[in-house]
Design a protein around this motif. Structure first.
Motif, mmCIF file in Angstrom:
data_model
loop_
_atom_site.group_PDB
_atom_site.id
_atom_site.type_symbol
_atom_site.label_atom_id
_atom_site.label_comp_id
_atom_site.label_asym_id
_atom_site.label_seq_id
_atom_site.Cartn_x
_atom_site.Cartn_y
_atom_site.Cartn_z
ATOM 1 N N LEU A 327 0.725 -1.284 0.034
ATOM 2 C CA LEU A 327 0.139 -0.136 -0.077
ATOM 3 C C LEU A 327 0.994 1.292 -0.210
ATOM 4 C CD1 LEU A 327 -2.833 -1.093 2.495
ATOM 5 C CD2 LEU A 327 -3.185 -0.420 -0.007
ATOM 6 N N LYS A 328 2.057 1.204 0.699
ATOM 7 C CA LYS A 328 2.871 2.378 0.766
ATOM 8 C C LYS A 328 3.541 2.434 -0.560
ATOM 9 C CE LYS A 328 6.055 2.900 3.776
ATOM 10 N NZ LYS A 328 7.058 2.426 4.713
ATOM 11 N N ALA A 329 3.751 1.315 -1.330
ATOM 12 C CA ALA A 329 4.313 1.573 -2.708
ATOM 13 C C ALA A 329 3.404 2.080 -3.447
ATOM 14 C CB ALA A 329 4.518 -0.004 -3.085
ATOM 15 N N LEU A 330 2.132 1.893 -3.440
ATOM 16 C CA LEU A 330 0.994 2.739 -4.237
ATOM 17 C C LEU A 330 0.902 4.061 -4.125
ATOM 18 C CD1 LEU A 330 -1.892 -0.011 -4.466
ATOM 19 C CD2 LEU A 330 -0.250 0.573 -6.236
ATOM 20 N N LEU A 331 1.192 4.590 -2.803
ATOM 21 C CA LEU A 331 1.146 5.847 -2.326
ATOM 22 C C LEU A 331 2.340 6.645 -2.963
ATOM 23 C CD1 LEU A 331 0.543 5.876 1.659
ATOM 24 C CD2 LEU A 331 -1.081 6.015 -0.340
ATOM 25 N N LYS A 332 3.384 6.020 -3.386
ATOM 26 C CA LYS A 332 4.270 6.695 -4.151
ATOM 27 C C LYS A 332 4.200 6.905 -5.692
ATOM 28 C CE LYS A 332 7.517 5.257 -0.624
ATOM 29 N NZ LYS A 332 9.029 4.472 -0.307
ATOM 30 N N THR A 333 3.181 6.068 -6.114
ATOM 31 C CA THR A 333 3.036 6.258 -7.493
ATOM 32 C C THR A 333 2.531 7.767 -8.034
ATOM 33 O OG1 THR A 333 0.580 5.464 -7.484
ATOM 34 C CG2 THR A 333 2.308 3.756 -7.699
ATOM 35 N N SER A 334 2.794 7.745 -9.316
ATOM 36 C CA SER A 334 2.390 9.203 -9.937
ATOM 37 C C SER A 334 1.162 9.427 -10.363
ATOM 38 C CB SER A 334 3.235 9.476 -11.081
ATOM 39 O OG SER A 334 3.200 8.516 -12.036
ATOM 40 N N THR A 339 -3.025 6.021 -5.994
ATOM 41 C CA THR A 339 -2.926 6.603 -4.403
ATOM 42 C C THR A 339 -4.279 6.934 -3.836
ATOM 43 O OG1 THR A 339 -1.080 8.201 -5.616
ATOM 44 C CG2 THR A 339 -1.939 8.712 -3.584
ATOM 45 N N GLU A 340 -5.202 7.183 -4.527
ATOM 46 C CA GLU A 340 -6.372 7.560 -3.969
ATOM 47 C C GLU A 340 -7.130 6.084 -3.265
ATOM 48 O OE1 GLU A 340 -8.890 9.549 -6.269
ATOM 49 O OE2 GLU A 340 -8.132 11.422 -6.485
ATOM 50 N N SER A 341 -7.081 4.808 -4.174
ATOM 51 C CA SER A 341 -7.136 3.504 -3.614
ATOM 52 C C SER A 341 -6.482 3.211 -2.389
ATOM 53 C CB SER A 341 -7.011 2.710 -4.890
ATOM 54 O OG SER A 341 -7.746 2.923 -5.993
ATOM 55 N N ALA A 342 -5.127 3.287 -2.417
ATOM 56 C CA ALA A 342 -4.369 2.813 -1.397
ATOM 57 C C ALA A 342 -4.566 3.573 -0.040
ATOM 58 C CB ALA A 342 -3.083 2.997 -1.766
ATOM 59 N N ILE A 343 -4.652 4.873 -0.181
ATOM 60 C CA ILE A 343 -4.903 5.678 1.102
ATOM 61 C C ILE A 343 -6.317 5.227 1.708
ATOM 62 C CG2 ILE A 343 -5.993 7.800 -0.031
ATOM 63 C CD1 ILE A 343 -3.854 9.166 1.819
ATOM 64 N N THR A 344 -7.461 5.071 0.529
ATOM 65 C CA THR A 344 -8.786 4.765 1.312
ATOM 66 C C THR A 344 -8.660 3.747 2.037
ATOM 67 O OG1 THR A 344 -9.851 5.769 -0.513
ATOM 68 C CG2 THR A 344 -11.079 4.353 0.496
ATOM 69 N N LEU A 345 -8.160 2.590 1.677
ATOM 70 C CA LEU A 345 -7.904 1.324 2.456
ATOM 71 C C LEU A 345 -7.087 1.518 3.573
ATOM 72 C CD1 LEU A 345 -8.360 -1.572 2.985
ATOM 73 C CD2 LEU A 345 -6.302 -2.249 1.253
ATOM 74 N N LEU A 346 -6.090 2.367 3.607
ATOM 75 C CA LEU A 346 -5.062 2.695 5.001
ATOM 76 C C LEU A 346 -6.102 3.437 5.894
ATOM 77 C CD1 LEU A 346 -1.589 3.173 3.217
ATOM 78 C CD2 LEU A 346 -2.341 1.506 4.891
ATOM 79 N N SER A 347 -6.853 4.318 5.256
ATOM 80 C CA SER A 347 -7.647 4.992 6.306
ATOM 81 C C SER A 347 -8.652 4.139 6.957
ATOM 82 C CB SER A 347 -8.558 6.055 5.413
ATOM 83 O OG SER A 347 -9.560 6.682 6.224
ATOM 84 N N ALA A 348 -9.262 3.184 6.431
ATOM 85 C CA ALA A 348 -10.145 2.025 6.943
ATOM 86 C C ALA A 348 -9.320 1.224 8.005
ATOM 87 C CB ALA A 348 -10.587 1.003 5.976
ATOM 88 N N LEU A 349 -8.149 1.105 7.854
ATOM 89 C CA LEU A 349 -7.381 0.131 8.607
ATOM 90 C C LEU A 349 -6.830 0.798 10.001
ATOM 91 C CD1 LEU A 349 -4.988 -1.803 6.220
ATOM 92 C CD2 LEU A 349 -6.864 -2.818 7.479
ATOM 93 N N SER A 350 -6.679 2.314 9.689
ATOM 94 C CA SER A 350 -6.223 3.097 10.739
ATOM 95 C C SER A 350 -7.320 3.365 11.910
ATOM 96 C CB SER A 350 -5.571 4.326 10.223
ATOM 97 O OG SER A 350 -6.595 5.075 9.707
ATOM 98 N N LEU A 367 3.127 7.892 8.419
ATOM 99 C CA LEU A 367 2.897 9.253 8.639
ATOM 100 C C LEU A 367 3.894 9.856 7.745
ATOM 101 C CD1 LEU A 367 2.103 9.323 12.556
ATOM 102 C CD2 LEU A 367 0.630 10.009 10.346
ATOM 103 N N ASP A 368 5.201 9.399 7.681
ATOM 104 C CA ASP A 368 6.201 10.176 6.615
ATOM 105 C C ASP A 368 5.458 10.152 5.194
ATOM 106 O OD1 ASP A 368 8.020 10.560 8.462
ATOM 107 O OD2 ASP A 368 8.926 8.546 8.373
ATOM 108 N N GLU A 369 4.909 9.258 4.751
ATOM 109 C CA GLU A 369 4.383 9.021 3.556
ATOM 110 C C GLU A 369 3.161 10.088 3.434
ATOM 111 O OE1 GLU A 369 5.794 7.489 1.040
ATOM 112 O OE2 GLU A 369 7.192 6.478 2.110
ATOM 113 N N ILE A 370 2.405 10.176 4.583
ATOM 114 C CA ILE A 370 1.029 10.849 4.499
ATOM 115 C C ILE A 370 1.508 12.574 4.400
ATOM 116 C CG2 ILE A 370 -0.856 11.905 5.848
ATOM 117 C CD1 ILE A 370 -1.111 9.014 4.695
#
Length: 571
Positions: A327-334, A339-350, A367-370
């Motif tokens: 998921l962090k790898a997807l956050l770094k894509t252009s 990015t939106e898909s990955a952060i949506t899932l991470l938001s659910a997990l957090s 949090l560094d990635e965020i």
């Protein structure tokens, strides 16, 4: 009536029409010659159907109507089609099937119900080529809404369609899957298609032919669009098949199966069956698909995992499978979609505190990635809203607060405040998160040190948006927490007049929460002598005394009431 074409175009179109009709007449004449020679052969003379064949051959001239769109659907063509379709001669049947194929490409209006009778006869043909041709025609007509889907079921066409699945011909099976998909798109048809069609579709979904597999999976996807048919699918064993298809080499099959599983996962009672395959096979397959180079597949896998993550057991399994890394790898894509898909899932997990999920996410450097995202995606409402949610969830621990301090999260949030492209709802997320951070000492102190004059101006402006109470409250609450250092006083002084205006509105508000915020802000600002001078003998000061008098009166009235015993409050 004007045609809308210039003289040259009109001439060319007329010449083309004349040429096309000449070619069609030549083709028709050639067919007649062939059938005339065939009818003279001893093979045909020895058959009991010689007179029938001759009669059918004589009817061929009526098919010139095929090439005249003005009379495409007249009674004469219907009569000829009916006779050809019911013929025992497969060549004549194919002629009728070709008529429908032409019709399916060029028809601009609904096909009259009467013209569906020959279609049924052709579906029952013993010749596979005839069946393939008419099934393709039916697909085209269904796609263009030239025929009524409910009528197809009422006429009993589903039976020969399903029987053709046994032909073993990949082309025929592809056409049939497409037929079933279109028929099942009608809610009233879904029950009939589901009851009779699931097992053949599941069998075809395991086909080695990519096109057959793709069409079968597409049809199964359509059957997951209602609760009833989804339940029948699950009972019939569709889940293991769909999960295996996630590993297909065909990207379309992957997408259809993932979307179908996502629809199934939306109903929580199906989760036990989704998890019944051992070794976390479903979750592993989805995590693999999430890293696909095909964007829609990766996005859909994230969406499916997010739907599943509402289940606590699945949350635990995802964390065991180290889902944060991909998921962090997807956050770094252009690509914002990834990015939106990955952060949506991470938001659910957090959002789920069990088993130290939040500490794991902090330790993984999320949090560094965020913080990086907030600096590079200031115009994406989805990314900013979910970033705010993750920061709020993770800073509930001292470890999370420290990580926020060491990351770019705070500066990213303050930067997002200045974005003019964000909606009020997104800005509300930002101010809510900043307000939450001010309840903790380290972030609050850091904010007072890093905030700029532009960001202070923005907060003051938002505080005055009384028409949006929540946004106004959050912004004013942030200001009330700022430490009144010499630098901060210099930033706030230009806005004292504006601040007095919204503070007066706060004190006049019947909501005690706003009154208390107004009083707290005044207390903080009075640390600056310039504000105290502005407050003296002002309307704001008068309103402050009025609130004080009301408070004293409330206290006096409360003292008149004898304290109630616990037994009288909770009988």
């Amino acid at each position: 009536m004007a045609s809308g074409f210039c003289e040259d175009c009109s001439r060319l179109l007329k010449e083309f029409t004349v040429h096309l009709r000449k070619v069609c007449r030549d083709f028709e004449q050639k067919m007649m010659d062939v059938f005339r020679e065939l009818s003279q052969c001893t093979c045909f003379r020895s058959t009991p159907d010689q007179s029938l064949l001759r009669k059918r051959t004589q009817e061929l001239p009526s098919l010139h109507l095929l090439y005249d769109n003005e009379t495409l659907l007249n009674p004469g063509s219907l009569q000829a089609l009916s006779r050809l379709a019911t013929s025992e001669n497969t060549d004549l049947q194919m002629t009728a099937a070709m008529y429908y194929l032409h019709l399916s490409h060029h028809l601009k209006s609904p096909l009259p119900d009467a013209f569906m009778e020959p279609v049924m006869a052709l579906l029952l043909s013993t010749d596979l080529d005839v069946q393939k041709t008419i099934s393709l025609s039916l697909v085209n007509l269904l796609v263009k809404n030239n025929v009524c889907k409910e009528l197809v079921i009422e006429m009993g066409m589903l039976v020969p369609i399903l029987e053709m699945f046994q032909s073993g011909d990949a082309t025929a099976q592809s056409h049939l899957c497409a037929c079933i998909t279109m028929l099942s798109s009608s809610e009233s048809n879904r029950e009939a298609v589901t009851v009779d069609g699931i097992m053949p579709l599941l069998a075809l979904a395991k086909s080695y032919d990519p096109q057959v597999q793709q069409n079968a999976t597409w049809a199964l996807l359509h059957l997951t669009q209602s609760d009833w048919s989804t339940r029948i699918l699950c009972q019939a064993g569709a889940i293991p098949v769909l999960i295996l298809l996630l590993q297909s080499s065909d990207s379309e099959v992957q997408f259809y199966s993932c979307t179908a599983l996502c629809n199934i996962a939306a109903v929580q009672k199906h989760h036990p069956k989704l998890l019944s395959i051992g070794g976390h096979f479903l979750l592993k397959s989805l995590l693999t698909l999430m890293s696909s180079s095909v964007q829609k597949n990766s996005t859909q896998a994230c969406r499916c995992l997010k739907t599943l993550s509402k289940n606590v057991l699945i949350q635990e399994q995802l964390m065991e499978l180290d889902c944060v890394l991909p998921l962090k790898a997807l956050l770094k894509t252009s690509s914002p979609v990834w990015t939106e898909s990955a952060i949506t899932l991470l938001s659910a997990l957090s959002a789920h505190p069990p088993n130290n999920f939040q500490d794991v996410l902090v330790n993984e450097g999320l949090l560094d990635e965020i913080g990086q995202l907030l600096h590079h995606h200031t115009s994406s409402s989805v990314i900013i809203a979910h970033s705010c949610k993750i920061i709020t969830d993770l800073c509930s621990s001292s470890m999370g607060q420290q990580a926020v301090m060491e990351s770019l999260c705070l500066s990213g949030l303050l930067r997002a405040l200045l974005s003019q492209s964000l909606s009020d709802d997104t800005v509300l997320h930002v101010t809510s998160c900043l307000h939450h951070l001010t309840t903790w000492d380290p972030p609050k102190s850091n904010m007072s040190l890093t905030i700029t004059s532009e960001q202070v101006s923005r907060l003051v402006k938002l505080s005055g948006q009384i028409q949006n109470p929540r946004l106004s409250y959050n912004s004013a609450a942030i200001i009330s927490k700022l430490e009144m250092t010499g630098e901060m006083v210099q930033l706030l002084r230009p806005h004292y007049t504006t601040m007095v205006e919204y503070l007066l509105v706060f004190l006049q508000n019947k909501d005690v929460k706003f009154q208390q915020l107004g009083i707290a802000t005044i207390f903080n600002l009075k640390k600056d002598g310039d504000f105290s001078s502005l407050l003296a003998n002002s309307e704001l000061e008068a309103q402050l005394w009025k609130v004080r008098a009301q408070t004293e009166e409330t206290r006096r009235l409360l003292q008149m009431i004898q304290p109630l015993s616990p037994s009288s409050v909770n009988p």
